[in-house]
Design a protein around this motif. Structure first.
Motif, PDB file in Angstrom:
ATOM      1  N   PRO A  29       1.934   7.618  -3.148  1.00 32.84           N
ATOM      2  CA  PRO A  29       1.781   9.247  -3.451  1.00 32.84           C
ATOM      3  C   PRO A  29       0.256   9.371  -3.979  1.00 32.84           C
ATOM      4  O   PRO A  29       0.049  10.481  -3.784  1.00 32.84           O
ATOM      5  N   TYR A  51       1.829  -1.557   4.788  1.00 35.47           N
ATOM      6  CA  TYR A  51       3.202  -1.332   5.073  1.00 35.47           C
ATOM      7  C   TYR A  51       3.408  -0.472   6.543  1.00 35.47           C
ATOM      8  O   TYR A  51       2.414  -0.015   6.975  1.00 35.47           O
ATOM      9  N   GLY A  55       3.978   6.028   2.145  1.00 34.45           N
ATOM     10  CA  GLY A  55       4.895   6.484   1.033  1.00 34.45           C
ATOM     11  C   GLY A  55       4.833   5.390  -0.123  1.00 34.45           C
ATOM     12  O   GLY A  55       5.165   5.594  -1.187  1.00 34.45           O
ATOM     13  N   GLY A  56       4.462   4.304   0.045  1.00 36.36           N
ATOM     14  CA  GLY A  56       4.427   3.170  -0.929  1.00 36.36           C
ATOM     15  C   GLY A  56       5.596   3.105  -1.548  1.00 36.36           C
ATOM     16  O   GLY A  56       6.613   3.039  -1.058  1.00 36.36           O
ATOM     17  N   ARG A  57       5.493   2.900  -2.959  1.00 35.70           N
ATOM     18  CA  ARG A  57       6.539   2.541  -3.816  1.00 35.70           C
ATOM     19  C   ARG A  57       7.514   3.803  -3.948  1.00 35.70           C
ATOM     20  O   ARG A  57       8.734   3.619  -4.450  1.00 35.70           O
ATOM     21  N   VAL A  96      -3.691  -4.515   7.058  1.00 33.75           N
ATOM     22  CA  VAL A  96      -4.062  -5.215   5.598  1.00 33.75           C
ATOM     23  C   VAL A  96      -5.822  -5.152   5.540  1.00 33.75           C
ATOM     24  O   VAL A  96      -6.444  -5.446   6.174  1.00 33.75           O
ATOM     25  N   VAL A  97      -6.200  -4.500   4.383  1.00 30.92           N
ATOM     26  CA  VAL A  97      -7.632  -4.703   4.032  1.00 30.92           C
ATOM     27  C   VAL A  97      -7.833  -5.849   3.076  1.00 30.92           C
ATOM     28  O   VAL A  97      -7.023  -6.089   2.135  1.00 30.92           O
ATOM     29  N   GLU A 129       5.126  -6.589  -8.918  1.00 32.24           N
ATOM     30  CA  GLU A 129       5.931  -7.078  -9.878  1.00 32.24           C
ATOM     31  C   GLU A 129       5.609  -8.326 -10.407  1.00 32.24           C
ATOM     32  O   GLU A 129       5.256  -9.338  -9.722  1.00 32.24           O
ATOM     33  N   GLN A 149      15.585  -3.143  -4.116  1.00 30.61           N
ATOM     34  CA  GLN A 149      15.596  -1.612  -3.979  1.00 30.61           C
ATOM     35  C   GLN A 149      14.943  -1.257  -2.411  1.00 30.61           C
ATOM     36  O   GLN A 149      15.492  -0.421  -2.085  1.00 30.61           O
ATOM     37  N   GLU A 178      20.750   2.459  -8.711  1.00 28.52           N
ATOM     38  CA  GLU A 178      20.831   2.862  -7.109  1.00 28.52           C
ATOM     39  C   GLU A 178      21.666   1.818  -6.408  1.00 28.52           C
ATOM     40  O   GLU A 178      22.264   2.044  -5.306  1.00 28.52           O
ATOM     41  N   LEU A 306      -2.025  -3.373  -9.254  1.00 27.08           N
ATOM     42  CA  LEU A 306      -2.519  -4.319  -8.420  1.00 27.08           C
ATOM     43  C   LEU A 306      -4.041  -3.996  -7.966  1.00 27.08           C
ATOM     44  O   LEU A 306      -4.371  -2.994  -7.427  1.00 27.08           O
ATOM     45  N   LEU A 309      -8.693  -5.688  -5.316  1.00 25.79           N
ATOM     46  CA  LEU A 309     -10.025  -5.072  -4.254  1.00 25.79           C
ATOM     47  C   LEU A 309     -10.981  -4.752  -5.120  1.00 25.79           C
ATOM     48  O   LEU A 309     -12.028  -4.860  -4.940  1.00 25.79           O
ATOM     49  N   ASN A 346      -1.189   4.012  -9.615  1.00 24.66           N
ATOM     50  CA  ASN A 346      -0.797   2.704 -10.581  1.00 24.66           C
ATOM     51  C   ASN A 346      -1.878   1.555 -10.836  1.00 24.66           C
ATOM     52  O   ASN A 346      -1.577   0.836 -11.526  1.00 24.66           O
ATOM     53  N   GLU A 351       2.831   4.169 -14.210  1.00 21.45           N
ATOM     54  CA  GLU A 351       3.507   5.300 -14.519  1.00 21.45           C
ATOM     55  C   GLU A 351       4.396   5.614 -13.141  1.00 21.45           C
ATOM     56  O   GLU A 351       4.245   5.251 -12.274  1.00 21.45           O
ATOM     57  N   ALA A 353       5.756   8.414 -10.250  1.00 17.03           N
ATOM     58  CA  ALA A 353       5.172   8.546  -8.766  1.00 17.03           C
ATOM     59  C   ALA A 353       4.475  10.169  -9.001  1.00 17.03           C
ATOM     60  O   ALA A 353       3.527  10.356  -8.474  1.00 17.03           O
ATOM     61  N   PHE A 398       7.334   4.113 -18.195  1.00 16.38           N
ATOM     62  CA  PHE A 398       7.202   2.489 -18.223  1.00 16.38           C
ATOM     63  C   PHE A 398       6.901   1.865 -19.624  1.00 16.38           C
ATOM     64  O   PHE A 398       7.346   0.726 -20.038  1.00 16.38           O
TER      65      PHE A 398
END
Ligand SMILES: Cc1cc2nc3c(=O)[nH]c(=O)nc-3n(C[C@H](O)[C@H](O)[C@H](O)COP(=O)(O)OP(=O)(O)OC[C@H]3O[C@@H](n4cnc5c(N)ncnc54)[C@H](O)[C@@H]3O)c2cc1C
Ligand code: FES
Lengths: 427, 89
Positions: A29, A51, A55-57, A96-97, A129, A149, A178, A306, A309, A346, A351, A353, A398
């Motif tokens: 996002p 990925y 959309g990521g997480r 991947v970077v 995680e 998930q 979920e 994360l 980089l 993040n 926090e 999305a 969170f």
């Protein structure tokens, strides 16, 4: 040495693409919102993500907000992606970077097959995680709660028929619900065993305190009344002492704050867990072992930014518990102390999305201004205000003291600012 | 199962008790712990175990909040050797 200098045979061999105004790493996002914002101002923007879907997480998120509306991450991701594509953003997936480097006032972005270059770089790489080690956690069938998930909500594959969740926090509570919506039996949620690496996740008192701040999620009288009732530490102690032995049921799932999983067992894969009653400090009470059969186990150790980089780019960090760990130092405009390097989402602290989206917009405007676009100062300021407003209304927190965390990191930024006579970035 | 056998670094098969013993014997930083035990130096580049190894340095963190305990180094993801310099396989 694998690092190539421009013009070297390596760069020629693997191919270098034309210079972009802006490269965004991460199509979550934050990254997608930033890319759309900057592209709308006429900039040439590339987004790279490892990925297979944008959309990521956000992709895996599905929950009901307090106003009754459903937040469907899959649909939101499609919208954000379409918007970016419509603005002319180029998005490259499954790439991947693995390294970034600053050279002659531009960025060199290394991926497996192509080396990209840009003038501005946004790191929107999200969160990862934290693991929680316990006996048997390397057996097949044990996964992080985020993996369960993604399997369930993104790939529509059941991780198993009957699962146990180890670690009770906002994220695992949301994902438990979920899983249940998807028709998977969650036998129980309990704490991890106490050891040197699990302490804050293993002490019923601390877990309870963290949960009370998320009590709007729990349709349980105990937790809801609790959050008002237990504002003082003595009542909290009492609450955890009186915590029912059979746990409290949330959406029909027993939440055991006075039990810990001390072992996961199975010959070739997960067959069940051993669970024991624990005292309020997390130590197991002897003679209370029971075994619970299940065919998969989710481990929930919380999230951390994360920022690998940013580390490679030598960006300075600061450790802020309230933000989830080491965070690259940045200001409200999403600038880092490294010229041309921005962060959003993040990577700047854990926090939800919606906040990531609003930070992405800020980064988009900041980068557009740095690229020489005029007349955006007001947009930038408004977008910063929007971040604050979004934070106030956030459905998921969170960390209860995330505002304090944000202040700590911005103070770090200010402390680094040496007064300069020709500071062009001051608006 | 023996609690002493909890694996922390999967790639290098380093156990929690081994890390605890090394940390206690040498009173070392997270970085030294990594160098002494190889925890965090496996195939995944520490992506799985890094936060756990860092946690051993937690007491020292107050003084050291502005320094990542374990330095990040490229490549941040596994990359085939051929792609790094040699001819494409
Ligand atoms: C398992 C999990 C579950 C979550 N569940 C919720 C939830 O239910 N509700 C909620 O509000 N928030 C949830 N969050 C928080 C979530 O991180 C935010 O909601 C939001 O997705 C953050 O957006 P972002 O753009 O910062 O990062 P992300 O959405 O994480 O996107 C980052 C992107 O960067 C890519 N990337 C990272 N490194 C590289 C690299 N080196 N090369 C190429 N691509 C890279 C990743 O593939 C990813 O697509 C969850 C987070 C996690 C980790
Ligand atoms: S798990 Fe430790 S290096 Fe991979």
């Amino acid at each position: 040495m694998y690092k190539a200098v421009s013009g070297s045979p390596l760069l020629l061999e693997i191919g270098v693409e034309t210079m972009y105004d802006i490269i965004v790493i991460g199509a979550g996002p934050a990254g997608l919102a930033a890319a759309s914002t900057a592209a709308r101002e006429g900039l040439h923007v590339l987004v790279i993500d490892e990925y297979m879907k944008p959309g990521g997480r956000l992709l895996g998120q599905l929950y009901q907000e307090s106003n009754g509306n459903w937040w469907n991450g899959l649909e939101e991701s499609v919208k954000l992606n379409e918007q970016a594509v419509n603005e002319g953003v180029k998005i490259i997936l499954q790439t991947v970077v693995y390294d970034i480097e600053r050279q002659d006032s531009s960025w060199i972005i290394y991926t497996e097959n192509i080396v990209y270059t840009s003038k501005q770089l946004l790191l929107a790489t999200g969160a990862a995680e934290s693991p929680v080690p316990l006996p048997g956690w390397t057996l097949p069938g044990v996964m992080s709660v985020g993996a369960a998930q993604v399997m369930t909500n993104v790939h529509r594959v059941k991780p198993g028929d009957k699962g146990m969740i180890i670690g009770v926090n906002v994220l695992s509570a949301a994902i438990a619900m979920e899983l249940q919506l998807a028709g998977i039996d969650v036998v129980a949620m309990a704490l991890p065993p106490l050891n040197q690496l699990t302490h804050q996740h293993s002490r019923p008192k601390e877990v309870m305190e963290a949960l009370l701040h998320a009590s709007h999620l729990a349709p349980s009288k105990f937790l809801r009344i609790g959050s008002k009732f237990m504002t003082n530490p003595f009542m909290r102690q009492l609450g955890i002492r009186l915590y029912p032995k059979s746990g409290i049921s949330m959406w029909g799932i027993p939440i055991q704050l006075r039990k810990a999983v001390t072992e996961i067992y199975g010959t070739n894969q997960v067959e069940g867990v051993i669970i024991r009653t624990i005292d309020i400090n997390g130590s197991p009470v002897s003679g209370t072992e029971e075994s619970i059969a299940c065919d998969f186990v989710c481990i929930a150790g919380g999230l951390y930014p994360l920022a690998e980089l940013a580390g490679v780019a030598d960006c300075p960090f600061y450790y802020v518990d309230e933000l989830g760990g080491y965070v690259p130092i940045h200001n409200e405009k999403m600038e880092t102390p490294i010229e041309g390097l921005y962060v959003a989402g993040n990577i700047t602290g854990i926090e939800g999305a919606k906040i990531a989206i609003s930070q992405g917009v800020v980064a988009g405007y900041s980068m557009a201004i740095a690229s020489g676009k005029q007349g955006l100062v007001e947009n930038l300021q408004d977008s910063i205000k929007k971040v604050h407003e979004t934070r106030k209304q956030a459905a998921i927190r969170f960390h209860p003291k995330v505002d304090i965390g944000r202040n700590i990191i911005h103070k770090q930024w200010e402390a680094r600012q040496v007064p300069s006579t020709n500071d062009a970035t001051i608006i | 199962m023996d609690e002493k056998e909890i694996i922390v670094c999967r790639c290098e098969e380093v156990t929690l008790s081994e890390l605890e013993l090394t940390a206690a014997t040498y009173n070392c930083s997270a970085r030294e712990l990594k160098l002494r035990t190889r925890a965090g130096m496996g195939f995944c580049g520490g992506r799985t175990c890094r936060t756990m190894i860092e946690a051993f340095g937690i007491d020292k963190r107050e003084k050291n909040r502005n320094q990542v305990t374990l330095k990040y180094q490229a490549p941040v993801r596994p990359v085939p050797f051929g792609k790094l310099g040699g001819k494409t396989p």
